[in-house]
Design a protein around this motif. Structure first.
Motif, PDB file in Angstrom:
ATOM      1  N   MET A   1      12.930  46.802  75.038  1.00  0.00           N
ATOM      2  CA  MET A   1      13.173  46.738  76.477  1.00  0.00           C
ATOM      3  C   MET A   1      13.784  45.394  76.845  1.00  0.00           C
ATOM      4  O   MET A   1      13.517  44.382  76.205  1.00  0.00           O
ATOM      5  N   THR A   2      14.575  45.389  77.883  1.00  0.00           N
ATOM      6  CA  THR A   2      15.194  44.159  78.353  1.00  0.00           C
ATOM      7  C   THR A   2      14.295  43.472  79.372  1.00  0.00           C
ATOM      8  O   THR A   2      13.415  44.103  79.978  1.00  0.00           O
ATOM      9  N   ASN A   3      14.535  42.195  79.580  1.00  0.00           N
ATOM     10  CA  ASN A   3      13.791  41.485  80.611  1.00  0.00           C
ATOM     11  C   ASN A   3      14.102  42.031  82.002  1.00  0.00           C
ATOM     12  O   ASN A   3      13.259  41.945  82.902  1.00  0.00           O
ATOM     13  N   ALA A   4      15.280  42.587  82.171  1.00  0.00           N
ATOM     14  CA  ALA A   4      15.617  43.198  83.460  1.00  0.00           C
ATOM     15  C   ALA A   4      14.667  44.349  83.761  1.00  0.00           C
ATOM     16  O   ALA A   4      14.241  44.543  84.909  1.00  0.00           O
ATOM     17  N   GLN A   5      14.306  45.120  82.736  1.00  0.00           N
ATOM     18  CA  GLN A   5      13.353  46.197  82.934  1.00  0.00           C
ATOM     19  C   GLN A   5      11.966  45.641  83.271  1.00  0.00           C
ATOM     20  O   GLN A   5      11.257  46.194  84.111  1.00  0.00           O
ATOM     21  N   CYS A   6      11.597  44.546  82.629  1.00  0.00           N
ATOM     22  CA  CYS A   6      10.294  43.926  82.912  1.00  0.00           C
ATOM     23  C   CYS A   6      10.228  43.458  84.361  1.00  0.00           C
ATOM     24  O   CYS A   6       9.241  43.702  85.066  1.00  0.00           O
ATOM     25  N   VAL A   7      11.294  42.783  84.797  1.00  0.00           N
ATOM     26  CA  VAL A   7      11.328  42.269  86.158  1.00  0.00           C
ATOM     27  C   VAL A   7      11.302  43.401  87.177  1.00  0.00           C
ATOM     28  O   VAL A   7      10.624  43.318  88.215  1.00  0.00           O
ATOM     29  N   ALA A   8      12.005  44.496  86.888  1.00  0.00           N
ATOM     30  CA  ALA A   8      12.055  45.622  87.821  1.00  0.00           C
ATOM     31  C   ALA A   8      10.679  46.256  87.999  1.00  0.00           C
ATOM     32  O   ALA A   8      10.297  46.647  89.104  1.00  0.00           O
ATOM     33  N   CYS A   9       9.911  46.347  86.907  1.00  0.00           N
ATOM     34  CA  CYS A   9       8.616  47.014  86.965  1.00  0.00           C
ATOM     35  C   CYS A   9       7.544  46.113  87.566  1.00  0.00           C
ATOM     36  O   CYS A   9       6.665  46.567  88.284  1.00  0.00           O
ATOM     37  N   HIS A  10       7.616  44.810  87.251  1.00  0.00           N
ATOM     38  CA  HIS A  10       6.581  43.877  87.704  1.00  0.00           C
ATOM     39  C   HIS A  10       7.073  43.054  88.882  1.00  0.00           C
ATOM     40  O   HIS A  10       6.756  41.864  88.992  1.00  0.00           O
ATOM     41  N   ASN A  11       7.806  43.691  89.763  1.00  0.00           N
ATOM     42  CA  ASN A  11       8.378  43.022  90.932  1.00  0.00           C
ATOM     43  C   ASN A  11       7.350  42.994  92.069  1.00  0.00           C
ATOM     44  O   ASN A  11       6.878  44.044  92.496  1.00  0.00           O
ATOM     45  N   PRO A  12       6.973  41.820  92.544  1.00  0.00           N
ATOM     46  CA  PRO A  12       5.936  41.758  93.575  1.00  0.00           C
ATOM     47  C   PRO A  12       6.340  42.395  94.897  1.00  0.00           C
ATOM     48  O   PRO A  12       5.472  42.729  95.706  1.00  0.00           O
ATOM     49  N   THR A  13       7.651  42.572  95.104  1.00  0.00           N
ATOM     50  CA  THR A  13       8.106  43.175  96.357  1.00  0.00           C
ATOM     51  C   THR A  13       8.195  44.685  96.248  1.00  0.00           C
ATOM     52  O   THR A  13       7.628  45.431  97.059  1.00  0.00           O
ATOM     53  N   SER A  14       8.878  45.169  95.222  1.00  0.00           N
ATOM     54  CA  SER A  14       9.087  46.608  95.099  1.00  0.00           C
ATOM     55  C   SER A  14       7.925  47.321  94.412  1.00  0.00           C
ATOM     56  O   SER A  14       7.756  48.531  94.592  1.00  0.00           O
ATOM     57  N   ASN A  15       7.147  46.621  93.626  1.00  0.00           N
ATOM     58  CA  ASN A  15       6.023  47.257  92.938  1.00  0.00           C
ATOM     59  C   ASN A  15       4.841  46.296  92.874  1.00  0.00           C
ATOM     60  O   ASN A  15       4.456  45.834  91.801  1.00  0.00           O
ATOM     61  N   PRO A  16       4.248  45.991  94.027  1.00  0.00           N
ATOM     62  CA  PRO A  16       3.175  44.986  94.053  1.00  0.00           C
ATOM     63  C   PRO A  16       1.957  45.359  93.215  1.00  0.00           C
ATOM     64  O   PRO A  16       1.191  44.481  92.823  1.00  0.00           O
ATOM     65  N   THR A  17       1.788  46.645  92.943  1.00  0.00           N
ATOM     66  CA  THR A  17       0.641  47.070  92.130  1.00  0.00           C
ATOM     67  C   THR A  17       0.635  46.386  90.772  1.00  0.00           C
ATOM     68  O   THR A  17      -0.414  46.046  90.237  1.00  0.00           O
ATOM     69  N   LEU A  18       1.824  46.181  90.208  1.00  0.00           N
ATOM     70  CA  LEU A  18       1.926  45.586  88.883  1.00  0.00           C
ATOM     71  C   LEU A  18       2.515  44.177  88.919  1.00  0.00           C
ATOM     72  O   LEU A  18       2.991  43.683  87.899  1.00  0.00           O
ATOM     73  N   SER A  19       2.472  43.536  90.073  1.00  0.00           N
ATOM     74  CA  SER A  19       2.982  42.174  90.131  1.00  0.00           C
ATOM     75  C   SER A  19       2.067  41.265  89.315  1.00  0.00           C
ATOM     76  O   SER A  19       0.852  41.465  89.267  1.00  0.00           O
ATOM     77  N   PRO A  20       2.628  40.282  88.632  1.00  0.00           N
ATOM     78  CA  PRO A  20       1.807  39.421  87.770  1.00  0.00           C
ATOM     79  C   PRO A  20       0.625  38.782  88.482  1.00  0.00           C
ATOM     80  O   PRO A  20      -0.466  38.697  87.927  1.00  0.00           O
ATOM     81  N   GLU A  21       0.842  38.330  89.706  1.00  0.00           N
ATOM     82  CA  GLU A  21      -0.250  37.671  90.407  1.00  0.00           C
ATOM     83  C   GLU A  21      -1.397  38.635  90.679  1.00  0.00           C
ATOM     84  O   GLU A  21      -2.573  38.250  90.633  1.00  0.00           O
ATOM     85  N   ARG A  22      -1.080  39.901  90.937  1.00  0.00           N
ATOM     86  CA  ARG A  22      -2.128  40.893  91.184  1.00  0.00           C
ATOM     87  C   ARG A  22      -2.870  41.257  89.900  1.00  0.00           C
ATOM     88  O   ARG A  22      -4.103  41.280  89.863  1.00  0.00           O
TER      89      ARG A  22
END
Length: 861
Positions: free
Chosen positions: A402-423
């Motif tokens: 997987m690319t880092n772009a995919q990681c950022v898209a999934c763990h995006n605090p704005t579009s997917n706060p459920t999986l944001s790193p801080e959460r």
């Protein structure tokens, strides 16, 4: 600030000169003379804030502020000339003066550019200078490959600029690579032409990019001490090839500040001790650097995270983990399987936070995830939870592709706060500690009316929520799904209720003949361990403020009426329903099925006089705040979140040093665990667990020869890599401990480069051990025909000072030294016998400031 200070003295002189000329009647304005470069640099040197030891950037800012370009990158020439090579101008200030005696051997230089990330990849420093590591010949022909062969034949590694040979210097017409100029600054010429890709491993010079020059610098200050510092400056290069300092913090990359590292490491010092700043580390530890022996990439984020998660990754219960190994200088193997981060790995902000002005990118972990950073603490090989979950995500393919772009898209605090790193890195057991605080309002003592009766200590208290205007909790109401039963004096709240684990212990003194001028708690292991009360048992005054009585046990044959100053200490953890980390909802929903979790309580204590007299509190030796710099919350998660170690000890219930010394008093020793040094006195001595001895034994791995363990009967010396004297045949390389036993002497590597006693101790308490009781090592059953098992004065001890020192210095030579020269006892005398002797004579040689002072031998200032 610096520029105003720098020019201040020159301006005053100019104004004074203007005031002396003419009568003020219409004279033309006097233009202050321009200070020379030498005058400006000399004036700056006199400003304490510019001292290079504490303000390393001044090495560059002062010079450029005086009109001398700090970094010049001229156009390339073929053949190379001195004029075509990058030149750095810098000053070094110490004790109010310019340091003018540096040689080329005092400096090493590195230079890199910052390449902005694209497609989800992080920004990266890219070095201009490289070397090739070969594993073709001994001793470097070892590694992680089959039969311990190297993983790679060669590998590229970023490095520092080369020192020019005399031949090269002559060909360029240079007398030296480093030259001191009479104006007060040095000029260094790079050997590498960074504009020539053929000499930079293909790295192209881009003047508009942010660049960084770092110096590995050493020099002597006025006191004769060697100062090790890494001055650096970030800049771009203008059309004339001159440096323009970067002032916009968004144009650099500073993820971690070395002061965060030094909280545990005291002074980070690597590669021989000269590399002391993380802003230097990243110059070489970037994606272009690989360890040929192991094949591991040495990118800073990857390497540092894997080192600190080493114990977790190597744990057999961590599916898909690894034993992280790096081969270093002279093919030395560094295995990080035993490195356990001393607090919860989810505490990312311990090292990374934008609230620190020195790390403007410190919050990148919240928004800019990457495989290089995340797949370090998170095991990622086949079989791991991450690999399994992400195999599904990619539809059965290889999730590591997987690319880092995919990681950022999934763990995006704005579009997917459920999986944001801080959460998802939310640490409930520490984060929710903010909601629970014990408050002791008053403590009173009521003495027994009869000589051998029971006395009481009455405690008035409440538990508050600091996040809700300190509202007091009803301690009989539970939010865990388990309710308290009964009422009044018969109420019962088991340990699965919210507040059912909270209680008060009374630490006090009760030994016959005990020295009373110094408070030394002695009762817990001398019949006093029942002096406690559960907080929920108290009487509620209607406002959730409570009163509870602690009963002090009646006197026995071997105890006396409690005396002196005692201490009420709160202990216990809060029970909460575990909440979902992967949730964007607030409040977070509970996990399913319902699971309970221990949450940290903000504990406290209060002293009380038992009888007549004034308060004489137990001396303050260490502080909770200092412990928690490394441990986050003392007593909670340890071992890098290693499975089975969710709580470090006592289920997290005892998270203050004040609570530790209640139980771990001088009378605390194992009833079955023999000391591992093999002393055969009385058939073997028990391991004493007095707090001071236990803590030094756990953390003192740099000196120990023998394991420091709990519940282990193995006797023998282990080969301690931290102790240069620990070599076979002195140690046993095949020593095996009992199953499940931790050798803290090996497992806990004290993280400081040296020994800074003040890292734990307060008020110089390490300089003088004021303990009055020896540490118990054996409880004989009969002495002189009299049963003595319960008589603490008949128990055999290590005398007070020796108990401290031999916790780290545990060799037979050290024990012989303290007993023969220091007048100490080591298991050969009883508590009463030691008490009747003069104080140990250790101070004759080891008093602070003496010729073998404890401060001198431990390298303290």
């Amino acid at each position: 600030m610096i520029s105003l200070t720098r020019w201040g003295s020159a301006a005053l002189v100019a104004f004074a000169m203007a005031g002396c000329g003419g009568d003020g009647g219409g004279d033309a304005p006097v233009t202050p003379p321009t200070a020379s470069v030498k005058e400006q640099i000399s004036a700056a040197a006199a400003v304490p804030a510019n001292d290079t030891a504490s303000n390393s950037s001044s090495a560059f800012t002062v010079v450029q502020g005086a009109g001398v370009t700090a970094v010049t990158v001229p156009a390339s020439a073929s053949p190379t000339t001195a004029a075509s090579l990058t030149k750095v101008n810098f000053s070094v200030f110490s004790d109010g003066k310019v340091v003018s005696n540096l040689a080329t051997s005092n400096v090493s230089f590195a230079i890199a550019k910052l390449v902005p990330g694209t497609n989800g990849n992080p920004d990266q420093w890219v070095n201009y200078i490289y070397r090739t590591e070969s594993t073709s010949t001994a001793p470097n022909n070892v590694g992680n490959g089959p039969s311990s062969t190297p993983a790679m034949a060669t590998a590229t590694q970023a490095t520092t600029d080369a020192k020019m040979s005399t031949t090269t210097l002559a060909s360029l017409g240079l007398a030296s690579q480093l030259v001191y100029n009479a104006d007060g600054y040095y000029s260094y010429v790079f050997a590498t032409d960074i504009r020539d890709p053929k000499k930079t491993n293909g790295v192209v010079f881009e003047p508009d990019r942010t660049h960084r020059v770092v110096i590995q610098l050493s020099y002597k200050n006025a006191a004769g001490e060697t100062v090790l510092v890494n001055p650096y400056i970030d800049f771009t290069v203008d059309a004339a090839g001159k440096s323009v300092f970067v002032t916009d913090p968004s144009k650099t990359r500073k993820m971690a500040d070395v002061t965060s590292c030094n909280g545990c490491h005291d002074k980070l010092a690597l590669h021989g001790g000269g590399r002391v700043d993380t802003q230097y580390c990243v110059m070489c530890h970037n994606p272009g650097t690989v360890d040929a022996n192991s094949g591991n990439n040495l990118n800073m984020a990857t390497m540092i995270h894997k080192i600190h998660a080493g114990k977790l990754l190597a744990n057999p219960a961590t599916l898909g983990g690894e034993d992280y190994v790096i081969w270093g200088y002279n093919a030395s193997k560094h295995d990080y399987a035993e490195v356990g981060f001393p607090q919860d790995l989810r505490n990312c902000a311990k090292c990374h936070t934008a609230s620190n002005p020195n790390t403007p990118q410190g919050d990148n972990w919240k928004t800019k995830v990457s495989k290089e950073a995340c797949l370090t603490c998170h095991a990622s090989k086949p079989g791991s939870a991450w690999n399994t979950a992400h195999t599904t995500y990619v539809g059965g393919g290889n999730p590591l592709a997987m690319t880092n772009a995919q990681c950022v898209a999934c763990h995006n605090p704005t579009s997917n706060p459920t999986l944001s790193p801080e959460r998802v890195h939310w640490n409930q057991n520490e984060e929710n500690a903010a909601k629970y605080k014990m408050n002791i309002e008053d403590v009173t003592y009521t003495q027994s009316a009869t000589p051998n009766g029971t006395s009481t200590v009455t405690v008035k208290y409440f538990v508050s929520d600091p996040t809700n205007s300190n509202k007091a909790y009803d301690l009989t109401v539970s939010a865990t799904g388990t309710a308290c039963s009964g009422s009044g004096a018969s109420i019962s709240c088991n340990t699965t209720t919210t507040f059912g684990n909270l209680r008060f212990y009374l630490a006090y003194q009760n030994m016959a003949g005990q020295y009373q001028a110094v408070t030394e708690f002695s009762a817990y292991n001398n019949g006093g361990n029942s002096a406690n009360a559960y907080a929920y048992k108290g009487t509620n005054d209607g406002t959730n403020h409570y009163t509870v009585a602690i009963t002090i046990p009646a006197n026995t044959t071997y105890t006396v009426a409690p005396f002196g100053t005692a201490r009420v200490v709160s202990i216990g953890q809060i029970k909460e329903v575990k909440l979902q980390a992967k949730s964007a909802a607030d409040p977070r929903p509970p996990v399913v099925p319902t699971t309970l979790i221990n949450t940290v309580m903000q504990h406290t204590y209060k002293d009380v006089v038992l009888g007549n007299g004034s308060l004489q509190p137990r001396r303050v030796i260490v502080s909770n705040d200092k412990c928690n710099v490394c441990h986050g919350a003392l007593g909670t998660t340890a071992g890098s979140n290693t499975p089975g170690m969710d709580n470090a000890f006592h289920s997290g219930a005892r998270n203050t040093v004040e609570s530790c010394v209640v139980c771990h008093d001088p009378n605390r020793s194992s009833s079955s665990n023999m000391m591992t040094n093999g002393l055969t006195l009385n058939g073997g001595l028990y391991e004493p667990y007095q707090f001071k001895r236990m803590i030094h034994g756990i953390h003192g791995n740099s000196k120990r020869l023998y394991p420091f363990t709990h519940a282990n009967k193995v006797v023998g010396a282990f080969c301690n890599p931290a102790n240069p004297l620990s070599k076979a045949p002195i140690c046993d390389p095949n020593l095996v401990l009992a199953s499940g036993v931790e050798n803290y002497g090996a497992e806990v590597a004290y993280p400081q480069v040296g020994l800074n006693c003040d890292a734990c101790h307060v008020n110089g308490s390490w300089k003088q051990d004021l303990g009055t009781l020896g540490s118990v090592v054996f409880k004989p059953t009969v002495v002189g025909g009299t049963a003595t098992t319960s008589d603490p004065n008949a128990w055999l001890v290590i005398s007070p000072k020796a108990a401290t020192c031999t916790a780290c210095h545990d060799s037979s030579n050290a024990i012989g030294h303290v007993t023969s020269f220091g007048g100490s006892a080591f298991g050969d005398k009883s508590q009463a016998q030691v008490g009747a002797l003069p104080r140990e004579t250790c101070n004759d040689c080891h008093s602070p400031g003496g010729f073998k002072g404890v401060d001198i031998v431990h390298g303290q200032k």
